[in-house]
Design a protein around this motif. Structure first.
Motif, PDB file in Angstrom:
ATOM      1  N   GLU A  91      -8.294   8.119   5.026  1.00 34.65           N
ATOM      2  CA  GLU A  91      -8.216   6.952   4.148  1.00 34.65           C
ATOM      3  C   GLU A  91      -9.512   6.818   3.340  1.00 34.65           C
ATOM      4  OE1 GLU A  91      -5.859   2.949   4.705  1.00 34.65           O
ATOM      5  OE2 GLU A  91      -7.659   2.969   5.916  1.00 34.65           O
ATOM      6  N   ARG A  92     -10.627   7.097   4.000  1.00 36.05           N
ATOM      7  CA  ARG A  92     -11.921   7.044   3.282  1.00 36.05           C
ATOM      8  C   ARG A  92     -11.946   8.073   2.165  1.00 36.05           C
ATOM      9  NH1 ARG A  92     -14.305   5.514   8.053  1.00 36.05           N
ATOM     10  NH2 ARG A  92     -14.663   7.608   8.801  1.00 36.05           N
TER      11      ARG A  92
ATOM     12  N   ARG B 261      -0.694  -1.260 -12.378  1.00 31.82           N
ATOM     13  CA  ARG B 261      -1.563  -1.966 -11.430  1.00 31.82           C
ATOM     14  C   ARG B 261      -1.176  -3.440 -11.411  1.00 31.82           C
ATOM     15  NH1 ARG B 261      -2.562   2.168 -10.085  1.00 31.82           N
ATOM     16  NH2 ARG B 261      -4.373   3.499 -10.189  1.00 31.82           N
TER      17      ARG B 261
ATOM     18  N   GLY C 295      -9.952   7.027  -0.706  1.00 34.68           N
ATOM     19  CA  GLY C 295     -10.726   6.043  -1.477  1.00 34.68           C
ATOM     20  C   GLY C 295     -10.011   4.715  -1.676  1.00 34.68           C
ATOM     21  N   GLN C 296      -8.907   4.522  -0.989  1.00 32.01           N
ATOM     22  CA  GLN C 296      -8.236   3.218  -1.042  1.00 32.01           C
ATOM     23  C   GLN C 296      -7.407   3.052   0.231  1.00 32.01           C
ATOM     24  OE1 GLN C 296      -6.157   4.142  -4.668  1.00 32.01           O
ATOM     25  NE2 GLN C 296      -4.212   4.307  -3.634  1.00 32.01           N
ATOM     26  N   GLU C 297      -7.086   1.786   0.529  1.00 31.34           N
ATOM     27  CA  GLU C 297      -6.258   1.551   1.710  1.00 31.34           C
ATOM     28  C   GLU C 297      -4.869   2.109   1.463  1.00 31.34           C
ATOM     29  OE1 GLU C 297      -6.271  -2.142   4.163  1.00 31.34           O
ATOM     30  OE2 GLU C 297      -7.348  -2.868   2.387  1.00 31.34           O
ATOM     31  N   VAL C 298      -4.308   2.801   2.443  1.00 32.89           N
ATOM     32  CA  VAL C 298      -2.952   3.330   2.310  1.00 32.89           C
ATOM     33  C   VAL C 298      -2.142   2.862   3.516  1.00 32.89           C
ATOM     34  CG1 VAL C 298      -3.766   5.352   1.036  1.00 32.89           C
ATOM     35  CG2 VAL C 298      -3.406   5.530   3.502  1.00 32.89           C
TER      36      VAL C 298
ATOM     37  N   LYS D 108       0.852  -1.205   0.000  1.00 30.14           N
ATOM     38  CA  LYS D 108       0.000   0.000   0.000  1.00 30.14           C
ATOM     39  C   LYS D 108       0.877   1.241   0.000  1.00 30.14           C
ATOM     40  CE  LYS D 108      -2.578  -2.420   3.212  1.00 30.14           C
ATOM     41  NZ  LYS D 108      -2.938  -2.359   4.604  1.00 30.14           N
ATOM     42  N   LYS D 109       0.285   2.347  -0.502  1.00 28.31           N
ATOM     43  CA  LYS D 109       1.117   3.540  -0.694  1.00 28.31           C
ATOM     44  C   LYS D 109       1.441   4.217   0.641  1.00 28.31           C
ATOM     45  CE  LYS D 109       0.015   6.082  -4.353  1.00 28.31           C
ATOM     46  NZ  LYS D 109      -0.213   7.209  -5.307  1.00 28.31           N
TER      47      LYS D 109
END
Ligand code: ATP
Length: 224
Positions: free
Chosen positions: A121-122, A222, A125-128, A87-88
Protein backbone atom coordinates in the motif's frame (compact mmCIF):
# COMPACT_ATOMS: atom_id res chain seq x y z
CA UNK A 1 -2.05 -7.38 -30.44
CA UNK A 2 -0.53 -9.16 -33.50
CA UNK A 3 0.80 -11.88 -31.21
CA UNK A 4 -2.58 -12.21 -29.53
CA UNK A 5 -4.08 -12.99 -32.93
CA UNK A 6 -2.09 -16.22 -33.09
CA UNK A 7 -3.51 -17.45 -29.77
CA UNK A 8 -6.39 -19.85 -29.56
CA UNK A 9 -9.40 -18.13 -28.12
CA UNK A 10 -10.35 -17.78 -25.45
CA UNK A 11 -6.94 -17.85 -23.75
CA UNK A 12 -6.46 -17.28 -20.05
CA UNK A 13 -3.15 -16.30 -18.48
CA UNK A 14 -2.93 -16.28 -14.71
CA UNK A 15 0.13 -14.89 -12.95
CA UNK A 16 0.85 -16.07 -9.44
CA UNK A 17 3.15 -13.07 -9.16
CA UNK A 18 2.78 -10.31 -11.71
CA UNK A 19 5.95 -8.24 -11.87
CA UNK A 20 5.15 -5.74 -14.62
CA UNK A 21 1.43 -5.04 -14.25
CA UNK A 22 0.09 -2.08 -16.20
CA UNK A 23 -2.79 0.30 -15.75
CA UNK A 24 -4.03 2.82 -18.30
CA UNK A 25 -1.57 5.18 -20.01
CA UNK A 26 1.46 3.23 -18.83
CA UNK A 27 0.58 3.54 -15.13
CA UNK A 28 1.73 0.64 -12.97
CA UNK A 29 -0.38 -2.00 -11.29
CA UNK A 30 1.43 -3.43 -8.28
CA UNK A 31 0.94 -6.79 -6.62
CA UNK A 32 2.44 -9.39 -4.33
CA UNK A 33 2.47 -13.15 -5.03
CA UNK A 34 -0.37 -14.05 -2.70
CA UNK A 35 -2.03 -10.72 -2.17
CA UNK A 36 -3.46 -9.91 -5.59
CA UNK A 37 -5.23 -12.13 -8.12
CA UNK A 38 -4.00 -11.13 -11.58
CA UNK A 39 -5.12 -12.61 -14.86
CA UNK A 40 -5.65 -11.74 -18.51
CA UNK A 41 -8.26 -13.18 -20.81
CA UNK A 42 -7.96 -12.95 -24.61
CA UNK A 43 -11.38 -12.99 -26.23
CA UNK A 44 -12.52 -12.87 -29.83
CA UNK A 45 -15.75 -11.18 -30.86
CA UNK A 46 -17.47 -12.16 -34.12
CA UNK A 47 -17.18 -9.93 -37.18
CA UNK A 48 -19.63 -7.04 -37.10
CA UNK A 49 -19.69 -7.04 -33.30
CA UNK A 50 -20.59 -3.90 -31.38
CA UNK A 51 -18.29 -0.96 -30.63
CA UNK A 52 -15.59 -1.99 -28.15
CA UNK A 53 -15.87 1.34 -26.33
CA UNK A 54 -18.00 0.20 -23.40
CA UNK A 55 -16.19 -3.11 -22.95
CA UNK A 56 -14.12 -2.11 -19.86
CA UNK A 57 -17.31 -0.92 -18.18
CA UNK A 58 -19.21 -4.10 -19.09
CA UNK A 59 -16.35 -6.14 -17.61
CA UNK A 60 -16.59 -3.99 -14.46
CA UNK A 61 -20.31 -4.79 -14.17
CA UNK A 62 -19.71 -8.54 -14.58
CA UNK A 63 -16.93 -8.67 -11.98
CA UNK A 64 -18.69 -6.33 -9.53
CA UNK A 65 -21.97 -8.25 -9.68
CA UNK A 66 -20.15 -11.52 -9.03
CA UNK A 67 -18.20 -10.00 -6.12
CA UNK A 68 -21.51 -8.81 -4.64
CA UNK A 69 -22.86 -12.35 -4.94
CA UNK A 70 -19.74 -13.54 -3.12
CA UNK A 71 -20.52 -11.14 -0.28
CA UNK A 72 -18.15 -8.26 -1.04
CA UNK A 73 -19.88 -4.86 -1.15
CA UNK A 74 -18.45 -3.07 -4.19
CA UNK A 75 -19.24 -0.12 -6.44
CA UNK A 76 -17.95 1.08 -9.79
CA UNK A 77 -15.80 4.13 -10.45
CA UNK A 78 -15.87 5.42 -14.01
CA UNK A 79 -14.36 4.24 -16.21
CA UNK A 80 -12.53 1.13 -15.06
CA UNK A 81 -12.20 0.60 -11.32
CA UNK A 82 -14.00 -1.47 -8.73
CA UNK A 83 -14.18 0.19 -5.31
CA UNK A 84 -14.87 -1.03 -1.83
CA UNK A 85 -15.54 1.66 0.77
CA UNK A 86 -14.44 4.23 -1.80
CA UNK A 87 -11.00 2.64 -2.25
CA UNK A 88 -9.73 0.66 -5.21
CA UNK A 89 -10.29 -3.08 -4.83
CA UNK A 90 -9.72 -4.05 -8.45
CA UNK A 91 -8.44 -2.53 -11.66
CA UNK A 92 -9.45 -3.46 -15.18
CA UNK A 93 -7.40 -2.84 -18.31
CA UNK A 94 -8.90 -3.70 -21.68
CA UNK A 95 -6.84 -3.48 -24.86
CA UNK A 96 -8.89 -4.14 -27.94
CA UNK A 97 -8.80 -4.04 -31.70
CA UNK A 98 -12.09 -3.61 -33.50
CA UNK A 99 -12.52 -5.32 -36.86
CA UNK A 100 -15.09 -4.24 -39.45
CA UNK A 101 -15.18 -7.28 -41.67
CA UNK A 102 -13.05 -9.50 -39.43
CA UNK A 103 -13.46 -10.46 -35.83
CA UNK A 104 -12.57 -8.02 -33.03
CA UNK A 105 -10.14 -8.83 -30.25
CA UNK A 106 -9.75 -7.84 -26.67
CA UNK A 107 -7.30 -8.70 -23.95
CA UNK A 108 -8.96 -8.14 -20.61
CA UNK A 109 -6.58 -7.72 -17.70
CA UNK A 110 -7.81 -7.82 -14.13
CA UNK A 111 -6.01 -7.24 -10.84
CA UNK A 112 -8.08 -7.98 -7.74
CA UNK A 113 -6.72 -7.21 -4.27
CA UNK A 114 -7.21 -10.09 -1.86
CA UNK A 115 -4.89 -9.21 0.96
CA UNK A 116 -2.67 -6.17 0.54
CA UNK A 117 0.26 -5.84 2.94
CA UNK A 118 1.06 -2.38 4.34
CA UNK A 119 4.35 -2.21 2.37
CA UNK A 120 2.51 -2.69 -0.93
CA UNK A 121 0.00 0.00 0.00
CA UNK A 122 2.90 2.34 0.77
CA UNK A 123 4.43 1.55 -2.61
CA UNK A 124 1.11 2.23 -4.36
CA UNK A 125 1.04 5.58 -2.56
CA UNK A 126 -2.63 5.60 -1.61
CA UNK A 127 -5.03 3.65 0.55
CA UNK A 128 -6.48 0.68 -1.33
CA UNK A 129 -9.08 -1.95 -0.47
CA UNK A 130 -8.75 -5.70 -0.18
CA UNK A 131 -11.13 -8.52 0.67
CA UNK A 132 -10.15 -10.92 3.45
CA UNK A 133 -13.20 -13.08 2.67
CA UNK A 134 -12.01 -13.67 -0.89
CA UNK A 135 -8.44 -14.23 0.29
CA UNK A 136 -9.70 -17.27 2.22
CA UNK A 137 -11.37 -18.80 -0.84
CA UNK A 138 -9.64 -21.41 -2.93
CA UNK A 139 -7.87 -19.37 -5.64
CA UNK A 140 -9.06 -21.60 -8.51
CA UNK A 141 -12.64 -21.51 -7.26
CA UNK A 142 -12.55 -17.72 -7.14
CA UNK A 143 -11.06 -17.54 -10.61
CA UNK A 144 -13.70 -19.95 -11.93
CA UNK A 145 -16.45 -17.75 -10.47
CA UNK A 146 -15.06 -14.63 -12.12
CA UNK A 147 -14.49 -16.36 -15.47
CA UNK A 148 -18.00 -17.73 -15.52
CA UNK A 149 -19.38 -14.22 -14.95
CA UNK A 150 -17.09 -12.87 -17.68
CA UNK A 151 -18.08 -15.54 -20.18
CA UNK A 152 -21.76 -14.67 -19.80
CA UNK A 153 -21.07 -10.93 -19.97
CA UNK A 154 -18.79 -11.13 -23.02
CA UNK A 155 -21.35 -13.17 -24.92
CA UNK A 156 -24.00 -10.60 -24.00
CA UNK A 157 -21.65 -7.81 -25.06
CA UNK A 158 -21.06 -9.41 -28.50
CA UNK A 159 -24.80 -9.49 -29.12
CA UNK A 160 -25.96 -6.21 -27.62
CA UNK A 161 -22.89 -4.10 -26.88
CA UNK A 162 -22.81 -1.90 -23.79
CA UNK A 163 -26.53 -1.09 -23.98
CA UNK A 164 -27.21 -4.35 -22.10
CA UNK A 165 -25.11 -3.05 -19.20
CA UNK A 166 -26.04 0.64 -18.85
CA UNK A 167 -28.66 0.28 -16.12
CA UNK A 168 -26.61 -2.28 -14.26
CA UNK A 169 -23.56 0.01 -14.39
CA UNK A 170 -25.56 2.99 -13.18
CA UNK A 171 -26.97 0.98 -10.26
CA UNK A 172 -23.43 0.25 -9.09
CA UNK A 173 -22.05 3.74 -9.77
CA UNK A 174 -20.10 5.02 -6.73
CA UNK A 175 -20.42 8.72 -7.55
CA UNK A 176 -24.02 9.24 -8.70
CA UNK A 177 -25.07 12.86 -8.04
CA UNK A 178 -21.66 13.63 -6.51
CA UNK A 179 -19.47 16.52 -7.55
CA UNK A 180 -16.40 15.21 -9.33
CA UNK A 181 -13.55 16.55 -11.42
CA UNK A 182 -12.25 15.01 -14.61
CA UNK A 183 -8.48 15.19 -14.84
CA UNK A 184 -6.14 14.79 -17.79
CA UNK A 185 -2.40 14.65 -17.15
CA UNK A 186 -2.80 16.39 -13.80
CA UNK A 187 -5.02 19.20 -15.18
CA UNK A 188 -8.70 19.64 -14.35
CA UNK A 189 -10.67 19.36 -17.61
CA UNK A 190 -14.20 19.52 -16.19
CA UNK A 191 -15.99 19.84 -12.89
CA UNK A 192 -19.60 18.81 -12.44
CA UNK A 193 -22.12 16.43 -11.00
CA UNK A 194 -21.74 12.83 -12.14
CA UNK A 195 -25.06 11.58 -13.51
CA UNK A 196 -24.13 8.13 -14.79
CA UNK A 197 -23.16 6.61 -18.12
CA UNK A 198 -24.82 6.53 -21.53
CA UNK A 199 -25.26 3.63 -23.97
CA UNK A 200 -21.63 3.93 -25.15
CA UNK A 201 -20.15 4.09 -21.67
CA UNK A 202 -19.46 7.84 -21.73
CA UNK A 203 -19.82 9.63 -18.39
CA UNK A 204 -22.65 12.17 -18.29
CA UNK A 205 -21.57 15.20 -16.31
CA UNK A 206 -23.81 18.12 -15.35
CA UNK A 207 -21.59 21.21 -15.58
CA UNK A 208 -22.23 24.96 -15.53
CA UNK A 209 -21.99 24.84 -19.33
CA UNK A 210 -24.68 22.15 -19.53
CA UNK A 211 -24.50 18.37 -19.78
CA UNK A 212 -21.19 17.04 -21.10
CA UNK A 213 -20.43 13.54 -22.37
CA UNK A 214 -16.96 12.48 -21.28
CA UNK A 215 -15.12 9.83 -23.32
CA UNK A 216 -12.77 7.73 -21.22
CA UNK A 217 -9.60 8.27 -23.33
CA UNK A 218 -6.97 8.96 -20.73
CA UNK A 219 -9.01 10.96 -18.28
CA UNK A 220 -9.43 10.13 -14.59
CA UNK A 221 -12.30 10.95 -12.27
CA UNK A 222 -11.73 12.32 -8.78
CA UNK A 223 -14.50 12.91 -6.24
CA UNK A 224 -14.36 16.41 -4.68
P1 ATP B 1 -6.69 6.54 -11.11
O1 ATP B 1 -6.61 5.27 -10.31
O2 ATP B 1 -5.58 7.48 -10.87
O3 ATP B 1 -8.04 7.14 -11.08
P2 ATP B 1 -6.92 4.89 -13.22
O4 ATP B 1 -8.09 4.35 -12.52
O5 ATP B 1 -7.04 5.13 -14.65
O6 ATP B 1 -6.47 6.20 -12.56
P3 ATP B 1 -5.39 2.65 -13.63
O7 ATP B 1 -4.55 2.96 -14.78
O8 ATP B 1 -6.65 1.89 -13.81
O9 ATP B 1 -5.69 3.96 -12.88
O10 ATP B 1 -4.56 1.85 -12.54
C1 ATP B 1 -3.26 2.27 -12.17
C2 ATP B 1 -3.28 2.96 -10.83
O11 ATP B 1 -3.83 2.10 -9.82
C3 ATP B 1 -1.88 3.29 -10.33
O12 ATP B 1 -1.49 4.54 -10.79
C4 ATP B 1 -2.01 3.23 -8.80
O13 ATP B 1 -2.46 4.48 -8.33
C5 ATP B 1 -3.15 2.26 -8.58
N1 ATP B 1 -2.70 0.90 -8.17
C6 ATP B 1 -1.61 0.19 -8.55
N2 ATP B 1 -1.61 -1.03 -8.00
C7 ATP B 1 -2.74 -1.11 -7.24
C8 ATP B 1 -3.33 -2.13 -6.43
N3 ATP B 1 -2.79 -3.33 -6.26
N4 ATP B 1 -4.50 -1.83 -5.82
C9 ATP B 1 -5.11 -0.65 -5.98
N5 ATP B 1 -4.61 0.35 -6.72
C10 ATP B 1 -3.44 0.13 -7.36
Amino acid sequence: MQRVKSLLTPTLLVARHQTAGRGRAGRTWLSTPDGVLTFSLAWEFPAGAQSMMGLPLAVGVAIAERLLQLGVPVQLKWPNDILRNGKKLAGILVESQAGQTQSSWAVIGIGLNLSVPAELEREIGQEVADAAWLAQMDRNQLLAQLLQALQVALTEFSLQGFSAFVERWNRLHAHTQQTVVIMEQGEVLHQGIALGVDALGCLLLQTEQGEQRIHSGDVSLRPL
